[in-house]
Scaffold this active site. Sequence first.
Site, PDB file in Angstrom:
ATOM      1  CE  LYS A 258      -2.005  -1.241   3.811  1.00  0.00           C
ATOM      2  NZ  LYS A 258      -1.498  -2.568   4.118  1.00  0.00           N
TER       3      LYS A 258
ATOM      4  CE  LYS B 212       0.602   3.438   7.913  1.00  0.00           C
ATOM      5  NZ  LYS B 212       0.205   2.560   6.827  1.00  0.00           N
TER       6      LYS B 212
END
Length: 77
Positions: A15, A37
Amino acid sequence: MAAFFITGTDTGVGKTFVTAALLGAAGARGLKSIGIKPLAAGTALQAGRQVNDDALLLQSCATVKLDYEEVNPVALR
């Protein structure tokens, strides 16, 4: 304005790698980009605060510079 949401089913599936590549490609084309994030597990102490390596990478690849806390508002040890 385009937005991408990168997700995966497990740790270590790429990712962050894919997100960093997209941020780099956007920057190479002169586009504004940020990577966030929102929740990170696994931190290390750096300059007196807990930070996550993936969040630091996304922060460094973005063309719009945000404070670490904006990139990663929730960091779990």
